[in-house]
Design an enzyme around this catalytic site. Structure first.
Site, PDB file in Angstrom:
ATOM      1  N   ARG A  18       0.804  -1.220   0.000  1.00 39.40           N
ATOM      2  CA  ARG A  18       0.000   0.000   0.000  1.00 39.40           C
ATOM      3  C   ARG A  18       0.842   1.277   0.000  1.00 39.40           C
ATOM      4  O   ARG A  18       0.327   2.368  -0.171  1.00 39.40           O
ATOM      5  CB  ARG A  18      -0.967  -0.010   1.193  1.00 39.40           C
ATOM      6  CG  ARG A  18      -2.151  -0.936   0.976  1.00 39.40           C
ATOM      7  CD  ARG A  18      -2.954  -1.127   2.239  1.00 39.40           C
ATOM      8  NE  ARG A  18      -2.264  -1.989   3.206  1.00 39.40           N
ATOM      9  CZ  ARG A  18      -2.686  -2.211   4.436  1.00 39.40           C
ATOM     10  NH1 ARG A  18      -3.785  -1.618   4.884  1.00 39.40           N
ATOM     11  NH2 ARG A  18      -2.028  -3.016   5.247  1.00 39.40           N
ATOM     12  N   LYS A 337      30.377  22.152   2.390  1.00 43.49           N
ATOM     13  CA  LYS A 337      30.375  20.683   2.382  1.00 43.49           C
ATOM     14  C   LYS A 337      31.772  20.189   2.733  1.00 43.49           C
ATOM     15  O   LYS A 337      32.749  20.704   2.178  1.00 43.49           O
ATOM     16  CB  LYS A 337      29.984  20.184   0.992  1.00 43.49           C
ATOM     17  CG  LYS A 337      29.869  18.685   0.910  1.00 43.49           C
ATOM     18  CD  LYS A 337      30.431  18.089  -0.371  1.00 43.49           C
ATOM     19  CE  LYS A 337      31.938  18.135  -0.415  1.00 43.49           C
ATOM     20  NZ  LYS A 337      32.549  17.305  -1.453  1.00 43.49           N
TER      21      LYS A 337
HETATM   22  C1  UD1 Z   1      -2.309  -6.149  13.047  1.00 44.77           C
HETATM   23  C2  UD1 Z   1      -3.090  -6.906  14.133  1.00 44.77           C
HETATM   24  C3  UD1 Z   1      -4.293  -6.057  14.567  1.00 44.77           C
HETATM   25  C4  UD1 Z   1      -3.798  -4.719  15.080  1.00 44.77           C
HETATM   26  C5  UD1 Z   1      -2.961  -4.019  14.008  1.00 44.77           C
HETATM   27  C6  UD1 Z   1      -2.282  -2.794  14.594  1.00 44.77           C
HETATM   28  C7  UD1 Z   1      -2.764  -9.292  13.694  1.00 44.77           C
HETATM   29  C8  UD1 Z   1      -3.376 -10.542  13.166  1.00 44.77           C
HETATM   30  N1  UD1 Z   1      -3.519  -8.193  13.618  1.00 44.77           N
HETATM   31  O1  UD1 Z   1      -3.165  -6.008  11.902  1.00 44.77           O
HETATM   32  O2  UD1 Z   1      -5.014  -6.716  15.612  1.00 44.77           O
HETATM   33  O3  UD1 Z   1      -4.901  -3.904  15.457  1.00 44.77           O
HETATM   34  O4  UD1 Z   1      -1.887  -4.885  13.537  1.00 44.77           O
HETATM   35  O5  UD1 Z   1      -1.581  -2.071  13.627  1.00 44.77           O
HETATM   36  O6  UD1 Z   1      -1.649  -9.326  14.197  1.00 44.77           O
HETATM   37  N2  UD1 Z   1       4.129  -9.343   9.259  1.00 44.77           N
HETATM   38  C9  UD1 Z   1       5.136 -10.233   8.988  1.00 44.77           C
HETATM   39  N3  UD1 Z   1       4.845 -11.444   8.474  1.00 44.77           N
HETATM   40  C10 UD1 Z   1       3.573 -11.843   8.213  1.00 44.77           C
HETATM   41  C11 UD1 Z   1       2.517 -10.941   8.487  1.00 44.77           C
HETATM   42  C12 UD1 Z   1       2.827  -9.684   9.011  1.00 44.77           C
HETATM   43  O7  UD1 Z   1       6.315  -9.924   9.232  1.00 44.77           O
HETATM   44  O8  UD1 Z   1       3.387 -12.991   7.747  1.00 44.77           O
HETATM   45  C13 UD1 Z   1       4.461  -8.039   9.855  1.00 44.77           C
HETATM   46  C14 UD1 Z   1       4.155  -6.868   8.917  1.00 44.77           C
HETATM   47  O9  UD1 Z   1       5.315  -6.515   8.187  1.00 44.77           O
HETATM   48  C15 UD1 Z   1       3.793  -5.762   9.901  1.00 44.77           C
HETATM   49  C16 UD1 Z   1       3.206  -6.516  11.084  1.00 44.77           C
HETATM   50  O10 UD1 Z   1       3.650  -7.852  10.977  1.00 44.77           O
HETATM   51  O11 UD1 Z   1       4.954  -5.073  10.344  1.00 44.77           O
HETATM   52  C17 UD1 Z   1       1.680  -6.438  11.115  1.00 44.77           C
HETATM   53  O12 UD1 Z   1       1.115  -7.018   9.954  1.00 44.77           O
HETATM   54  P1  UD1 Z   1      -0.117  -6.360   9.197  1.00 44.77           P
HETATM   55  O13 UD1 Z   1      -0.507  -7.242   8.058  1.00 44.77           O
HETATM   56  O14 UD1 Z   1       0.176  -4.938   8.889  1.00 44.77           O
HETATM   57  O15 UD1 Z   1      -1.275  -6.461  10.310  1.00 44.77           O
HETATM   58  P2  UD1 Z   1      -2.599  -5.608  10.416  1.00 44.77           P
HETATM   59  O16 UD1 Z   1      -3.603  -6.116   9.459  1.00 44.77           O
HETATM   60  O17 UD1 Z   1      -2.262  -4.172  10.367  1.00 44.77           O
HETATM   61 CA    CA Z   2      -0.331  -2.844   9.840  1.00 42.60          CA
END
Ligand code: UD1
Ligand code: CA
Length: 451
Positions: A18, A337
């Site tokens: 995004r 610089k």
């Molecule tokens: C997540 C939470 C949600 C919370 C929100 C806050 C979960 C299931 N949901 O949702 O409850 O309110 O954050 O911002 O945790 N990531 C990985 N590997 C993966 C999936 C994610 O490293 O397989 C990392 C992403 O890079 C990111 C973080 O985990 O830094 C959160 O993942 P994201 O998909 O953004 O979760 P949200 O849908 O925002």
């Molecule tokens: Ca997130």
């Protein structure tokens, strides 16, 4: 609490689609530092003893940033993106080494504060198996909800899976949590992917822990700390919050910001006492401003050390490697610089000082240029103490101007000038009496003058 060991796991394997950018999400900057560097900085403040960063495959740039910002941290690759709990288990080897507390922080949540992480650890020290940061969101769309009953955190429900009444629950899940080291793996391994997305959700830790007769706690923090960055709009909003914080901290430390909202700071900008910053000044990384210095309007300052009582701008550009001595003056439309100016040296107008040293009290006249680049390599210019460089001179490096030497204006200096010498290097002025008047009589000239 300080005696407890703590492993921090930073989740940074997201694709960041995004953001619509070729750059990995966690390398985007807020207040001049990557999102990841902010998170690693907050972790350092909360006293972690080991750090693991979970990254996506082939993210060499992220590995490099981890090494730069937190040299002791270890990177783990999550090869398939199967959810936040799955991501944590990519760092299984680090978890198996054992720690009293395990902090789990998202790499896209840069405003989290060390003090809040310390509060999470405190909850674990007080016997919770899971502790989660929650906040009251002005707009809760997209966030999981913390389901609390009788002061106990009983579940986290993802929005898509939540009932209408659960969605109304005031506290949202910030995504930052702590697990007790002794039960962490047992909890993580019990998490299933029985949800709409078929992912392993870290949020299930709460219900799993409670099913194991363990307790969970919620710790409330300000919404600003929990801002997660998924889009450029959210990046800009986080920047605004970070700038507000940095300006407030500078004002609290006694810096005079004439119009705070127009000054842009970097997370590492350092100020001494009685510094004045006029409106519309931008600070990049690695700037130190010593006591009593003044930065006038519209100056852009990066990688510079500004000495006591020095004066910069208006409209000055200080680039990396600039060191201004006590009381030095860099005036309007001057670019510096990789250059050191000693105490009391001046370059007040329209000058470029690159790869140079300027001795104490030397005066560099308007329009002076150090010609540091020959198209292939950079060369140094050394100007001795008390030297005077006449206006519009070109100092063709490598070149040395001795102490107290005097360069006549308009000179092109290509050879070293000894101390106390006078050097003039310009074409002779030619004067032809009456010639202008005669030329004016010619039609063509008269015409061009009238146009
Ligand atoms: C997540 C939470 C949600 C919370 C929100 C806050 C979960 C299931 N949901 O949702 O409850 O309110 O954050 O911002 O945790 N990531 C990985 N590997 C993966 C999936 C994610 O490293 O397989 C990392 C992403 O890079 C990111 C973080 O985990 O830094 C959160 O993942 P994201 O998909 O953004 O979760 P949200 O849908 O925002
Ligand atoms: Ca997130």
């Amino acid at each position: 609490m300080t005696a407890r060991t703590c492993l921090a796991i930073v989740l940074a394997a997201g694709e960041g689609t995004r953001m619509r950018s070729a750059r990995p999400k966690v390398l985007h900057a807020v207040a001049g530092q990557s999102l990841l560097a902010h998170v690693l900085g907050a972790l350092a403040q909360s006293g972690v003893t080991a750090t693991a960063v979970v990254i996506g495959p082939g993210e060499d740039a992220v590995v490099a940033e981890v090494k730069r910002a937190s040299p002791g941290a270890e990177c783990f690759v999550q090869n398939e993106r199967r959810g936040t709990a799955h991501a944590v288990l990519a760092a299984r080897a680090a978890i198996e080494r054992g720690a009293d507390d395990i902090l789990i922080v998202y790499g896209d949540t840069p405003l989290v504060q060390g003090a809040s992480l310390a509060r999470l650890r405190q909850a674990i020290a007080e016997d919770a198996a899971v502790a989660v940061l929650g906040f009251r969101a002005s707009d809760s769309t997209g966030y999981g909800r913390l389901i609390v009953a009788d002061d106990q955190l009983i579940a986290i429900r993802e929005e898509a899976d939540a009932s209408a009444s659960e969605r109304k629950t005031a506290l949202c899940n910030g995504g930052t949590m702590a697990l007790a080291g002794k039960t962490a793996l047992a909890i993580l391994e019990r998490i299933k992917n029985h949800n709409r997305k078929g992912e392993f959700y870290l949020t299930d830790t709460v219900e799993v822990a409670r099913g194991m007769e363990l307790s969970a706690a919620a710790v409330e923090v300000e919404e600003d700390e929990m801002r997660g960055i998924n889009t450029k709009k959210q990046l800009a909003e986080a920047e605004a919050v970070a700038q507000q914080r940095l300006r407030q901290a500078a004002l609290d430390a006694g810096v005079t910001l004439v119009a705070p909202d127009t000054v842009y700071l970097c997370a590492d900008t350092k100020f001494g006492r009685d510094v004045v910053v006029e409106p519309f000044v931008v600070f990049g990384e690695k700037v130190t401003v010593e006591d009593g210095a003044v930065i006038h309007s519209f100056s852009h300052v990066v990688g510079a050390h500004i000495g006591k009582g020095a004066s910069v701008g208006p409209f000055a550009r200080l680039r990396p490697g600039t060191r201004l001595g006590e009381g030095a003056r860099i005036g309007n439309f001057v670019e510096v610089k990789e250059a050191v100016t000693e105490a009391g040296a001046k370059a007040n107008h329209l000058t470029y000082l690159g790869d140079a040293s300027v001795g104490a009290n030397a005066n560099v006249g308007a329009g002076t240029i150090t010609c540091n680049y020959d198209g292939a390599a950079k060369h140094r210019t050394e100007i001795g103490r008390g030297a005077f460089i006449g206006s519009n001179s070109a100092l063709v490096a490598p070149v040395k101007i001795g102490e107290g030497a005097y360069i006549g204006s308009g000179s092109v200096i290509t050879r070293d000038v000894p101390a106390d010498a006078l050097a003039l290097a310009r074409s002779q002025q030619v004067v032809k009496e009456g010639r202008a008047a005669r030329l004016r009589g010619l039609k063509s000239l008269a015409k061009s003058r009238n146009e």
